[in-house]
Design a protein around this motif. Structure first.
Motif, PDB file in Angstrom:
ATOM      1  N   VAL A  60     -23.764 107.215  11.102  1.00 22.75           N
ATOM      2  CA  VAL A  60     -23.792 106.397  12.191  1.00 22.75           C
ATOM      3  C   VAL A  60     -24.799 106.690  12.801  1.00 22.75           C
ATOM      4  O   VAL A  60     -25.309 108.071  13.339  1.00 22.75           O
ATOM      5  CB  VAL A  60     -22.509 106.495  13.168  1.00 22.75           C
ATOM      6  N   THR A  61     -25.687 105.618  13.334  1.00 21.33           N
ATOM      7  CA  THR A  61     -27.006 105.645  14.397  1.00 21.33           C
ATOM      8  C   THR A  61     -26.413 105.018  15.667  1.00 21.33           C
ATOM      9  O   THR A  61     -26.245 103.761  15.621  1.00 21.33           O
ATOM     10  CB  THR A  61     -28.119 105.330  13.857  1.00 21.33           C
ATOM     11  N   ILE A  62     -26.701 105.588  16.503  1.00 21.45           N
ATOM     12  CA  ILE A  62     -26.417 104.927  17.902  1.00 21.45           C
ATOM     13  C   ILE A  62     -27.829 104.991  18.681  1.00 21.45           C
ATOM     14  O   ILE A  62     -28.613 105.868  18.998  1.00 21.45           O
ATOM     15  CB  ILE A  62     -25.447 105.864  19.006  1.00 21.45           C
ATOM     16  N   THR A  63     -27.994 103.824  19.472  1.00 23.04           N
ATOM     17  CA  THR A  63     -29.263 103.546  20.375  1.00 23.04           C
ATOM     18  C   THR A  63     -28.789 103.988  21.670  1.00 23.04           C
ATOM     19  O   THR A  63     -28.031 103.458  22.228  1.00 23.04           O
ATOM     20  CB  THR A  63     -29.532 102.034  20.245  1.00 23.04           C
ATOM     21  N   THR A  64     -29.453 105.106  22.113  1.00 22.73           N
ATOM     22  CA  THR A  64     -29.009 105.814  23.488  1.00 22.73           C
ATOM     23  C   THR A  64     -29.313 104.706  24.524  1.00 22.73           C
ATOM     24  O   THR A  64     -28.523 104.828  25.363  1.00 22.73           O
ATOM     25  CB  THR A  64     -29.472 107.050  23.658  1.00 22.73           C
ATOM     26  N   ALA A  65     -30.362 104.004  24.465  1.00 25.78           N
ATOM     27  CA  ALA A  65     -30.712 103.015  25.860  1.00 25.78           C
ATOM     28  C   ALA A  65     -29.540 101.936  25.874  1.00 25.78           C
ATOM     29  O   ALA A  65     -29.531 101.359  26.929  1.00 25.78           O
ATOM     30  CB  ALA A  65     -31.999 102.607  25.480  1.00 25.78           C
ATOM     31  N   SER A  66     -28.415 101.769  24.923  1.00 24.99           N
ATOM     32  CA  SER A  66     -27.539 100.971  24.809  1.00 24.99           C
ATOM     33  C   SER A  66     -26.305 101.255  25.926  1.00 24.99           C
ATOM     34  O   SER A  66     -25.328 100.576  25.681  1.00 24.99           O
ATOM     35  CB  SER A  66     -27.133 100.333  23.726  1.00 24.99           C
ATOM     36  N   VAL A  67     -26.274 102.532  26.454  1.00 24.94           N
ATOM     37  CA  VAL A  67     -25.357 103.163  27.043  1.00 24.94           C
ATOM     38  C   VAL A  67     -24.997 102.025  28.293  1.00 24.94           C
ATOM     39  O   VAL A  67     -25.505 101.422  28.769  1.00 24.94           O
ATOM     40  CB  VAL A  67     -25.585 104.272  27.758  1.00 24.94           C
ATOM     41  N   ASP A  75     -25.920 103.521  34.624  1.00 25.93           N
ATOM     42  CA  ASP A  75     -26.316 103.538  33.199  1.00 25.93           C
ATOM     43  C   ASP A  75     -27.879 103.819  33.294  1.00 25.93           C
ATOM     44  O   ASP A  75     -28.400 104.573  32.301  1.00 25.93           O
ATOM     45  CB  ASP A  75     -26.293 102.096  32.763  1.00 25.93           C
ATOM     46  N   GLY A  76     -28.870 103.393  34.412  1.00 23.67           N
ATOM     47  CA  GLY A  76     -30.315 103.925  34.585  1.00 23.67           C
ATOM     48  C   GLY A  76     -30.209 105.276  34.139  1.00 23.67           C
ATOM     49  O   GLY A  76     -30.954 106.032  33.798  1.00 23.67           O
ATOM     50  N   HIS A  77     -29.387 105.949  35.168  1.00 30.28           N
ATOM     51  CA  HIS A  77     -29.587 107.442  35.301  1.00 30.28           C
ATOM     52  C   HIS A  77     -29.377 108.177  34.022  1.00 30.28           C
ATOM     53  O   HIS A  77     -29.866 109.083  33.593  1.00 30.28           O
ATOM     54  CB  HIS A  77     -28.599 108.034  36.619  1.00 30.28           C
ATOM     55  N   LEU A  78     -28.155 107.491  33.310  1.00 32.34           N
ATOM     56  CA  LEU A  78     -27.871 108.201  31.938  1.00 32.34           C
ATOM     57  C   LEU A  78     -28.874 108.070  30.958  1.00 32.34           C
ATOM     58  O   LEU A  78     -28.974 108.752  30.238  1.00 32.34           O
ATOM     59  CB  LEU A  78     -26.516 107.420  31.384  1.00 32.34           C
ATOM     60  N   LEU A  84     -29.341 111.576  28.760  1.00 29.70           N
ATOM     61  CA  LEU A  84     -29.849 111.174  27.170  1.00 29.70           C
ATOM     62  C   LEU A  84     -31.272 111.101  27.110  1.00 29.70           C
ATOM     63  O   LEU A  84     -31.515 111.189  25.936  1.00 29.70           O
ATOM     64  CB  LEU A  84     -28.862 109.885  26.888  1.00 29.70           C
ATOM     65  N   ASP A  85     -32.013 110.834  28.206  1.00 33.16           N
ATOM     66  CA  ASP A  85     -33.521 110.701  27.683  1.00 33.16           C
ATOM     67  C   ASP A  85     -33.766 109.992  26.683  1.00 33.16           C
ATOM     68  O   ASP A  85     -34.360 110.096  25.700  1.00 33.16           O
ATOM     69  CB  ASP A  85     -34.146 112.194  27.504  1.00 33.16           C
ATOM     70  N   ALA A  86     -33.260 108.613  26.816  1.00 33.65           N
ATOM     71  CA  ALA A  86     -33.518 107.611  25.965  1.00 33.65           C
ATOM     72  C   ALA A  86     -34.961 107.451  25.558  1.00 33.65           C
ATOM     73  O   ALA A  86     -35.080 107.089  24.157  1.00 33.65           O
ATOM     74  CB  ALA A  86     -32.966 106.256  26.483  1.00 33.65           C
ATOM     75  N   PRO A  87     -35.814 107.308  26.344  1.00 36.34           N
ATOM     76  CA  PRO A  87     -37.306 107.022  25.837  1.00 36.34           C
ATOM     77  C   PRO A  87     -37.729 108.225  24.936  1.00 36.34           C
ATOM     78  O   PRO A  87     -38.478 107.814  23.912  1.00 36.34           O
ATOM     79  CB  PRO A  87     -38.138 107.192  27.129  1.00 36.34           C
ATOM     80  N   THR A  88     -37.358 109.471  25.051  1.00 37.36           N
ATOM     81  CA  THR A  88     -37.695 110.555  24.157  1.00 37.36           C
ATOM     82  C   THR A  88     -36.930 110.661  22.886  1.00 37.36           C
ATOM     83  O   THR A  88     -37.295 111.002  21.746  1.00 37.36           O
ATOM     84  CB  THR A  88     -37.757 111.813  24.975  1.00 37.36           C
ATOM     85  N   THR A 157     -27.448 119.043  31.185  1.00 40.49           N
ATOM     86  CA  THR A 157     -26.907 120.176  31.952  1.00 40.49           C
ATOM     87  C   THR A 157     -26.844 119.574  33.598  1.00 40.49           C
ATOM     88  O   THR A 157     -26.327 120.147  34.423  1.00 40.49           O
ATOM     89  CB  THR A 157     -27.574 121.335  31.940  1.00 40.49           C
ATOM     90  N   TRP A 158     -27.580 118.335  33.865  1.00 47.04           N
ATOM     91  CA  TRP A 158     -27.637 117.868  35.265  1.00 47.04           C
ATOM     92  C   TRP A 158     -26.317 117.933  35.910  1.00 47.04           C
ATOM     93  O   TRP A 158     -25.268 117.573  35.338  1.00 47.04           O
ATOM     94  CB  TRP A 158     -28.289 116.602  35.242  1.00 47.04           C
ATOM     95  N   ASN A 159     -26.202 118.297  37.139  1.00 48.80           N
ATOM     96  CA  ASN A 159     -24.937 118.120  37.863  1.00 48.80           C
ATOM     97  C   ASN A 159     -25.230 118.138  39.322  1.00 48.80           C
ATOM     98  O   ASN A 159     -26.438 118.277  39.721  1.00 48.80           O
ATOM     99  CB  ASN A 159     -24.041 119.029  37.596  1.00 48.80           C
ATOM    100  N   ALA A 160     -24.360 117.921  40.167  1.00 52.94           N
ATOM    101  CA  ALA A 160     -24.294 117.974  41.734  1.00 52.94           C
ATOM    102  C   ALA A 160     -23.183 118.600  42.209  1.00 52.94           C
ATOM    103  O   ALA A 160     -22.088 118.150  41.666  1.00 52.94           O
ATOM    104  CB  ALA A 160     -24.578 116.535  42.231  1.00 52.94           C
ATOM    105  N   ALA A 161     -23.407 119.612  43.047  1.00 52.17           N
ATOM    106  CA  ALA A 161     -22.389 120.234  43.628  1.00 52.17           C
ATOM    107  C   ALA A 161     -21.464 119.263  44.650  1.00 52.17           C
ATOM    108  O   ALA A 161     -22.373 118.475  45.539  1.00 52.17           O
ATOM    109  CB  ALA A 161     -22.490 121.401  44.359  1.00 52.17           C
TER     110      ALA A 161
END
Length: 185
Positions: A60-67, A75-78, A84-88, A157-161
């Protein structure tokens, strides 16, 4: 269908039907609720061997930008490097390494899941939902499965307390697969 004879009749090559399938995820948000999302663009193929499931395979291949979480800001943040760093890393992939029949309708598909260039082995238990011939004469099979993963294992690993303790995004993400696959001629 639960007998080996009926499963044997399903042997063949299949393509995932993205219009009738869902690849999604669930993650804990703010320690108190769950956010659900899916990927709108993916493709996959499988070889099913009903007589000897160990000879089956899937990729299976998933397009990350399609989240899609039904919130464009999230979605933009993801899609950024925080997640996910969709561009890279434009794709998430899964390639099976083994298939094992656990009982009449349950199959464990082991394989390599790659997210952000990190590959880890996962075991996904799928429940066979049945087969049917659709109005166009295509043989379809249905499978449902899920697997929990740690997003940190894939470098996410991104998060916010949170002010009252805890974090905004849980580490555990459950990947969900509701699959309709069509046998190819």
């Amino acid at each position: 269908m639960s007998t080996a004879t009926s499963l044997a009749s399903l042997t063949g090559d299949y393509a995932l039907d993205p219009v009738h399938s869902r690849i999604g995820f669930v993650a804990r948000h703010a320690m108190v609720t769950k956010v659900r999302g899916s990927f709108d663009e993916f493709e996959g193929k499988a070889h099913l061997d009903g007589a000897d499931p160990a000879k089956s395979s899937v990729s299976v291949t998933i397009t990350t930008a399609s989240v899609d979480t039904r919130n464009e800001q999230r979605d933009g943040h993801l899609r950024t490097n925080d997640f996910l760093d969709a561009p890279t890393f434009p794709h998430i992939t899964f390639v099976s390494t083994a298939v094992e029949q656990l009982d009449d309708t349950t199959f464990r598909v082991s394989g390599d899941l790659t997210i952000k260039d990190v590959t880890r082995s996962v075991d996904i238990d799928f429940e066979f939902q049945g087969s049917a011939t659709d109005p166009q004469g295509n043989l379809r099979v249905g499978l449902e499965g899920s697997v929990p993963i740690s997003r940190k294992d894939y470098g996410i690993t991104w998060n916010a307390a949170l002010e009252g303790g805890g974090v905004l995004v849980g580490d555990k993400v459950v990947l969900e697969f509701d699959v309709s696959a069509v046998r190819q001629s």
